[in-house]
Scaffold this motif. Structure first.
Motif, PDB file in Angstrom:
ATOM      1  N   GLU A  79       0.717  -0.910  -0.336  1.00  0.00           N
ATOM      2  CA  GLU A  79      -0.220  -0.352  -0.108  1.00  0.00           C
ATOM      3  C   GLU A  79       0.456   1.483   0.159  1.00  0.00           C
ATOM      4  OE1 GLU A  79      -0.159  -2.032   3.067  1.00  0.00           O
ATOM      5  OE2 GLU A  79      -1.588  -3.699   1.151  1.00  0.00           O
ATOM      6  N   THR A  80       1.927   0.993   1.233  1.00  0.00           N
ATOM      7  CA  THR A  80       3.060   2.616   1.295  1.00  0.00           C
ATOM      8  C   THR A  80       3.939   2.252  -0.128  1.00  0.00           C
ATOM      9  OG1 THR A  80       3.619   0.906   2.311  1.00  0.00           O
ATOM     10  CG2 THR A  80       2.310   2.458   3.116  1.00  0.00           C
ATOM     11  N   ILE A  81       4.136   1.202  -1.207  1.00  0.00           N
ATOM     12  CA  ILE A  81       5.627   1.989  -2.788  1.00  0.00           C
ATOM     13  C   ILE A  81       5.019   2.888  -2.474  1.00  0.00           C
ATOM     14  CG2 ILE A  81       5.594  -0.654  -2.552  1.00  0.00           C
ATOM     15  CD1 ILE A  81       4.344  -0.227  -5.544  1.00  0.00           C
ATOM     16  N   ASP A  82       6.580   3.352  -2.927  1.00  0.00           N
ATOM     17  CA  ASP A  82       6.302   4.571  -3.748  1.00  0.00           C
ATOM     18  C   ASP A  82       6.566   4.848  -5.224  1.00  0.00           C
ATOM     19  OD1 ASP A  82       7.893   6.739  -5.617  1.00  0.00           O
ATOM     20  OD2 ASP A  82       9.424   6.642  -3.702  1.00  0.00           O
ATOM     21  N   SER A  83       5.423   6.057  -5.147  1.00  0.00           N
ATOM     22  CA  SER A  83       4.808   6.026  -6.871  1.00  0.00           C
ATOM     23  C   SER A  83       4.934   5.630  -7.588  1.00  0.00           C
ATOM     24  CB  SER A  83       3.645   7.255  -6.845  1.00  0.00           C
ATOM     25  OG  SER A  83       4.354   8.564  -6.580  1.00  0.00           O
ATOM     26  N   LYS A  84       6.839   5.653  -7.942  1.00  0.00           N
ATOM     27  CA  LYS A  84       7.395   6.040  -8.854  1.00  0.00           C
ATOM     28  C   LYS A  84       7.589   4.406  -9.090  1.00  0.00           C
ATOM     29  CE  LYS A  84       9.458  10.752  -9.133  1.00  0.00           C
ATOM     30  NZ  LYS A  84       9.136  10.973 -10.298  1.00  0.00           N
ATOM     31  N   MET A  85       7.412   3.512  -8.458  1.00  0.00           N
ATOM     32  CA  MET A  85       7.685   2.392  -8.402  1.00  0.00           C
ATOM     33  C   MET A  85       6.330   1.405  -9.087  1.00  0.00           C
ATOM     34  SD  MET A  85       9.528   1.279  -4.815  1.00  0.00           S
ATOM     35  CE  MET A  85      11.650   2.574  -4.443  1.00  0.00           C
ATOM     36  N   SER A  86       6.639   0.502  -9.389  1.00  0.00           N
ATOM     37  CA  SER A  86       5.314  -0.664 -10.287  1.00  0.00           C
ATOM     38  C   SER A  86       5.327  -2.179  -9.876  1.00  0.00           C
ATOM     39  CB  SER A  86       5.378  -0.501 -11.599  1.00  0.00           C
ATOM     40  OG  SER A  86       4.911   0.950 -11.792  1.00  0.00           O
ATOM     41  N   LEU A  87       4.143  -2.468  -9.241  1.00  0.00           N
ATOM     42  CA  LEU A  87       3.876  -3.520  -8.678  1.00  0.00           C
ATOM     43  C   LEU A  87       3.593  -4.371 -10.071  1.00  0.00           C
ATOM     44  CD1 LEU A  87       2.042  -3.815  -5.464  1.00  0.00           C
ATOM     45  CD2 LEU A  87       4.271  -4.718  -5.604  1.00  0.00           C
ATOM     46  N   CYS A  88       4.512  -5.758 -10.720  1.00  0.00           N
ATOM     47  CA  CYS A  88       3.604  -6.436 -11.722  1.00  0.00           C
ATOM     48  C   CYS A  88       4.056  -7.976 -11.212  1.00  0.00           C
ATOM     49  CB  CYS A  88       4.810  -5.796 -13.018  1.00  0.00           C
ATOM     50  SG  CYS A  88       6.702  -5.586 -12.991  1.00  0.00           S
ATOM     51  N   GLY A  89       4.069  -8.398 -13.236  1.00  0.00           N
ATOM     52  CA  GLY A  89       4.424  -9.638 -12.584  1.00  0.00           C
ATOM     53  C   GLY A  89       5.547 -10.012 -13.551  1.00  0.00           C
ATOM     54  N   LEU A  90       6.083 -11.844 -13.757  1.00  0.00           N
ATOM     55  CA  LEU A  90       6.290 -12.174 -14.607  1.00  0.00           C
ATOM     56  C   LEU A  90       6.738 -11.729 -15.784  1.00  0.00           C
ATOM     57  CD1 LEU A  90       7.147 -15.479 -13.025  1.00  0.00           C
ATOM     58  CD2 LEU A  90       8.939 -13.295 -12.748  1.00  0.00           C
ATOM     59  N   VAL A  91       5.671 -11.448 -16.416  1.00  0.00           N
ATOM     60  CA  VAL A  91       5.652 -10.678 -17.695  1.00  0.00           C
ATOM     61  C   VAL A  91       6.002 -10.158 -18.364  1.00  0.00           C
ATOM     62  CG1 VAL A  91       3.788  -9.541 -19.713  1.00  0.00           C
ATOM     63  CG2 VAL A  91       3.193 -11.724 -18.345  1.00  0.00           C
ATOM     64  N   VAL A  92       6.059  -8.766 -17.535  1.00  0.00           N
ATOM     65  CA  VAL A  92       7.140  -7.470 -17.331  1.00  0.00           C
ATOM     66  C   VAL A  92       8.272  -8.054 -17.561  1.00  0.00           C
ATOM     67  CG1 VAL A  92       7.811  -5.039 -16.412  1.00  0.00           C
ATOM     68  CG2 VAL A  92       5.072  -5.719 -16.544  1.00  0.00           C
TER      69      VAL A  92
END
Length: 107
Positions: A79-92
């Motif tokens: 919830e608190t990760i930096d807005s410049k970072m992205s959560l994603c999956g292995l496709v990325v």
């Protein structure tokens, strides 16, 4: 710059591991040299997402991605990760590996 490269890093180790410091140093140097930096945090590497070091890389222009599944597995709050970072999956990750030369893995 004309000589600009896309440089990718995979980090699967926690902040306490020397490789976390090594990747930070290499990524920082690459940014300073004018390269595009892509960083994918996986496995225990997701624990770096809340460190000042890695937040700083994102603020300086590195594209920082973290494996959403890894965050869940290692109880890393998202919830608190930096807005410049992205959560994603292995496709990325697959796209980063394909787009970057060199691509360096620290696991």
């Amino acid at each position: 710059p004309v000589d600009s490269k896309k440089i990718g890093f995979l980090l699967a180790l926690p902040p306490s591991h020397t490789s976390a410091e090594t990747v930070h140093g290499l990524a920082h140097a690459a940014l300073d040299a004018g390269h595009e930096v892509y960083l994918y945090l996986i496995d225990e590497g997701v624990k770096n997402i809340h460190t000042d070091r890695y937040r700083g890389l994102a603020q300086e222009g590195a594209r920082v991605f973290a494996c959403a599944y890894g965050c869940q597995q290692h109880h890393v709050p998202t919830e608190t990760i930096d807005s410049k970072m992205s959560l994603c999956g292995l496709v990325v990750l697959s796209g980063i590996i394909e787009a970057c030369d060199p691509f360096l893995s620290f696991s």
